[in-house]
Design an enzyme around this catalytic site. Structure first.
Site, PDB file in Angstrom:
ATOM      1  N   ALA A 154       0.823  -1.214   0.000  1.00 42.13           N
ATOM      2  CA  ALA A 154       0.000   0.000   0.000  1.00 42.13           C
ATOM      3  C   ALA A 154       0.861   1.270   0.000  1.00 42.13           C
ATOM      4  O   ALA A 154       1.723   1.430  -0.850  1.00 42.13           O
ATOM      5  CB  ALA A 154      -0.969  -0.034   1.180  1.00 42.13           C
ATOM      6  N   SER A 155       0.665   2.145   0.988  1.00 42.75           N
ATOM      7  CA  SER A 155       1.321   3.457   0.959  1.00 42.75           C
ATOM      8  C   SER A 155       2.816   3.423   1.260  1.00 42.75           C
ATOM      9  O   SER A 155       3.496   4.441   1.087  1.00 42.75           O
ATOM     10  CB  SER A 155       0.621   4.418   1.918  1.00 42.75           C
ATOM     11  OG  SER A 155      -0.559   4.894   1.317  1.00 42.75           O
ATOM     12  N   ILE A 156       3.344   2.265   1.659  1.00 45.48           N
ATOM     13  CA  ILE A 156       4.802   2.178   1.808  1.00 45.48           C
ATOM     14  C   ILE A 156       5.463   2.344   0.437  1.00 45.48           C
ATOM     15  O   ILE A 156       6.623   2.728   0.336  1.00 45.48           O
ATOM     16  CB  ILE A 156       5.206   0.857   2.504  1.00 45.48           C
ATOM     17  CG1 ILE A 156       4.639   0.850   3.925  1.00 45.48           C
ATOM     18  CG2 ILE A 156       6.715   0.678   2.540  1.00 45.48           C
ATOM     19  CD1 ILE A 156       4.762  -0.463   4.644  1.00 45.48           C
ATOM     20  N   THR A 157       4.683   2.119  -0.631  1.00 47.33           N
ATOM     21  CA  THR A 157       5.167   2.375  -1.992  1.00 47.33           C
ATOM     22  C   THR A 157       5.677   3.807  -2.126  1.00 47.33           C
ATOM     23  O   THR A 157       6.595   4.078  -2.905  1.00 47.33           O
ATOM     24  CB  THR A 157       4.035   2.127  -3.013  1.00 47.33           C
ATOM     25  OG1 THR A 157       3.506   0.817  -2.807  1.00 47.33           O
ATOM     26  CG2 THR A 157       4.532   2.233  -4.440  1.00 47.33           C
ATOM     27  N   LYS A 158       5.079   4.734  -1.366  1.00 43.33           N
ATOM     28  CA  LYS A 158       5.513   6.138  -1.454  1.00 43.33           C
ATOM     29  C   LYS A 158       6.997   6.291  -1.097  1.00 43.33           C
ATOM     30  O   LYS A 158       7.684   7.139  -1.664  1.00 43.33           O
ATOM     31  CB  LYS A 158       4.645   7.027  -0.557  1.00 43.33           C
ATOM     32  CG  LYS A 158       3.207   7.163  -1.050  1.00 43.33           C
ATOM     33  CD  LYS A 158       2.414   8.112  -0.180  1.00 43.33           C
ATOM     34  CE  LYS A 158       1.011   8.322  -0.705  1.00 43.33           C
ATOM     35  NZ  LYS A 158       0.154   7.136  -0.577  1.00 43.33           N
TER      36      LYS A 158
END
Length: 203
Positions: free
Chosen positions: A56-60
């Site tokens: 999820a937002s760890i992709t950022k």
């Protein structure tokens, strides 16, 4: 490690977590890797140290690292407006021309976030062709800004989606290929992928 096992089991029990994967790296080496519970209540498949999880937002973090690589190479500049690199990008507010990469990375761009139903639609009906990111960026032209660039913090998934397209535009590689080659593999994550069709469903 038995002590850690006990602490993690307590966390799992207290929060009712169906499955958990834990890895600890020290001095560049994996010193602890263990799976607890199941990946799916439906299948009962166990979590192992090799299980794949949606990050999820760890992709950022990966997007930011990739962008900074391109900054180091002189291909991008943090305080240059996005429109310099992506002339197709626009929002329904004249101030969009002032949004910089630094502001996008730090959630201070004034760009809006995705609505929940919009996110659900993207998840339910993904598009995987190479033209999809460009179409997504062009689809933002009717969106309003939530503030002036640099004015305040306002979390924006949209900004990071656009940065993903910027990486493709600058490198000529798809977002997924670039991150695989320059972030995931060097980080010792060769099994990880950002291209959902490549995800084996039994992992």
């Amino acid at each position: 490690s038995m002590q850690l096992d006990a602490v993690l089991q307590e966390v799992i029990d207290r929060w009712g977590i169906p499955g958990l994967g834990v890895g600890i790296v020290k001095d560049g080496a994996m010193v602890y890797a263990r799976g607890f519970g199941v990946q799916s209540l439906a299948t009962g498949a166990p979590v192992t140290p090799d299980s794949l999880f949606c990050i999820a937002s760890i992709t950022k973090c990966f997007v930011a690292a990739a962008l900074m690589q391109l900054v180091e190479q002189g291909k991008l500049h943090l305080d240059t407006p996005l429109v310099h690199y992506l002339p197709d990008f626009r929002l329904d507010d004249d101030r969009y021309t002032h949004i910089t990469l630094r502001q996008m990375l730090s959630h201070t761009s004034g760009m809006p976030d995705m609505e929940e139903d919009e996110y659900d639609e993207l998840v339910a009906n993904p598009e995987y062709d190479e033209g999809a990111p460009g179409r997504y960026v062009r689809s933002l032209a009717s969106r309003k800004m939530v503030g002036a660039p640099g004015e305040r913090f306002a979390y924006s998934n949209i900004a990071y989606n656009v940065l993903g397209h910027l990486i493709t535009t600058v490198t000529g590689q798809t977002f997924e290929e670039y991150l695989q080659e320059h972030i995931l593999r060097p980080a010792g994550m060769p099994e990880s992928t950002l291209f959902f069709p490549d995800v084996p469903l039994n992992r």
